[in-house]
Write an enzyme that holds these catalytic residues in place. Sequence first.
Site, mmCIF file in Angstrom:
data_model
loop_
_atom_site.group_PDB
_atom_site.id
_atom_site.type_symbol
_atom_site.label_atom_id
_atom_site.label_comp_id
_atom_site.label_asym_id
_atom_site.label_seq_id
_atom_site.Cartn_x
_atom_site.Cartn_y
_atom_site.Cartn_z
ATOM 1 N N GLU A 27 6.522 41.019 -17.321
ATOM 2 C CA GLU A 27 5.687 41.358 -17.133
ATOM 3 C C GLU A 27 4.525 40.179 -16.598
ATOM 4 O OE1 GLU A 27 5.446 44.444 -14.879
ATOM 5 O OE2 GLU A 27 5.412 44.810 -16.425
ATOM 6 N N HIS A 28 4.254 40.041 -15.677
ATOM 7 C CA HIS A 28 3.532 38.976 -14.745
ATOM 8 C C HIS A 28 4.280 37.818 -15.505
ATOM 9 C CE1 HIS A 28 -0.188 40.965 -14.413
ATOM 10 N NE2 HIS A 28 0.047 42.017 -14.303
ATOM 11 N N SER B 230 2.920 61.501 7.560
ATOM 12 C CA SER B 230 3.492 61.798 5.708
ATOM 13 C C SER B 230 2.740 62.775 5.383
ATOM 14 C CB SER B 230 2.403 60.254 5.869
ATOM 15 O OG SER B 230 2.628 60.233 4.279
ATOM 16 N N GLY C 90 -1.322 54.358 -6.789
ATOM 17 C CA GLY C 90 -1.841 53.171 -7.823
ATOM 18 C C GLY C 90 -1.687 53.823 -9.524
ATOM 19 N N LEU D 148 3.772 51.828 -9.983
ATOM 20 C CA LEU D 148 5.484 52.094 -9.965
ATOM 21 C C LEU D 148 5.832 52.009 -8.579
ATOM 22 C CD1 LEU D 148 5.292 56.025 -11.602
ATOM 23 C CD2 LEU D 148 6.424 53.801 -12.616
ATOM 24 N N GLU E 263 3.989 42.746 1.792
ATOM 25 C CA GLU E 263 2.780 43.014 1.122
ATOM 26 C C GLU E 263 1.743 42.344 1.121
ATOM 27 O OE1 GLU E 263 2.792 45.489 -1.492
ATOM 28 O OE2 GLU E 263 1.246 45.390 -2.012
ATOM 29 N N ASP F 172 8.962 43.658 -7.234
ATOM 30 C CA ASP F 172 9.108 45.209 -7.055
ATOM 31 C C ASP F 172 9.861 45.655 -6.123
ATOM 32 O OD1 ASP F 172 6.718 44.925 -8.403
ATOM 33 O OD2 ASP F 172 5.120 45.792 -7.275
HETATM 34 C C1 GLA Z 1 2.794 43.719 -9.396
HETATM 35 C C2 GLA Z 1 3.367 43.088 -8.791
HETATM 36 C C3 GLA Z 1 4.341 42.726 -8.716
HETATM 37 C C4 GLA Z 1 4.293 41.962 -10.526
HETATM 38 C C5 GLA Z 1 3.541 42.947 -11.352
HETATM 39 C C6 GLA Z 1 2.872 42.341 -13.292
HETATM 40 O O1 GLA Z 1 2.958 45.139 -9.449
HETATM 41 O O2 GLA Z 1 2.963 43.404 -7.189
HETATM 42 O O3 GLA Z 1 4.627 40.955 -8.051
HETATM 43 O O4 GLA Z 1 4.143 41.221 -10.476
HETATM 44 O O5 GLA Z 1 2.082 43.619 -11.140
HETATM 45 O O6 GLA Z 1 4.789 41.948 -13.478
#
Ligand code: GLA
Length: 360
Positions: free
Chosen positions: A16-17, A49, A102, A105, A140, A152
């Site tokens: 994560e991050h 949608s 939000g 996911l 994005e 993601d």
């Molecule tokens: C969001 C971002 C991802 C990633 C996560 C944290 O989902 O879109 O690119 O940085 O936060 O891991």
Amino acid sequence: MTRLYHAPGRANLVGEHTDHTDGLVLPAAIDRGITLRGAPGGGRIRLTSDGFDEVADVAADGSDPPQAGFGRFVAAVANQLAAAGRPAVGITGHLSSDLPRGAGLSSSAALEVVTAIALCDAADHHLEPIELAALCRRAEHLAVGVPSGIMDQAASILGRSGHAILLDCQTLHHRAVPVLDGHVVLVLDTGVQRELETSEYRQRLEELRSALHVLEGRRPAEMSPGDLPRLLSSLDEIPARRLRHVVTENHRVREVVAAFETADHPRVQELFAAGHASLRDDFEVSIPELDTVVELAVDAGATAARMTGAGFGGAAVALVREADAEEVGATVLDGYRRHFPARQGVVHVCRAADGAQRLE
Ligand code: GLA
């Protein structure tokens, strides 16, 4: 002729991050996502949608992006595809989703990806999966202006049933890693909504970047936790904590993969707990609601649990034996509502799923 396309959301298992500094991630695509039913043709993209009142109505090359709403993402994808040489063929269709927004996911990545595969198919334009992920990531950035990583979009495209995807965000090499045998992915949504653009995501990134000079050109994934005392000694406290999270988190990705491969459940639990603590204390992106559901899940018998996604709200993820999933989910929800009576948590029993595809 009407065609059907689907792109899944993702639950990140660990890493994560780490994507925004070219590190390692281990997300799984999940069996919830966004479906686009549409017919190619014409010079515009026109999408209705279930989830939104507005209609996205943009030029097939994304040259007239709207200022707000989900059409921004659609236009940004079309724009990036046009830059990649896709002929400007439009599409008329409808989006439906069973992916909460939000909740961390990756509903925006799923929207970008489903739009991208539909538009490529409409114009008979082919892109390699990882190129498509990079393109959707750029979309994005264009749509929301937040410098997020590639995780993601890559997860939504590369996902494989029963597997998580180990991705090196620098080389973009990836391989599928089986998720613990007999386990499902329980998504524990705190109901605390967050959007990347209004969160402190960008600020965390800046704090982290202000520490990177001590790596002298290497990336955090190339360092080991043993290097930390030396690396952090010259840094102020905040940058030091941000970097410590990212170095230890990259290391945890490798360790979780090893523990999955040897089915070492106690080790998976330990690594998820350490990852959550690091996100809470060093990267400071957790919230009390997430800390609580993680603790409740492990107490209720989950093999492992941690927050997932960017944080500041959203969901936690727990690996739970399939036979126990409903019960663990119910126990967590019950405890959560007692701790936070004003919150409406939701539990989703998910399975690791295949990536985006045309369905018929
Ligand atoms: C969001 C971002 C991802 C990633 C996560 C944290 O989902 O879109 O690119 O940085 O936060 O891991």
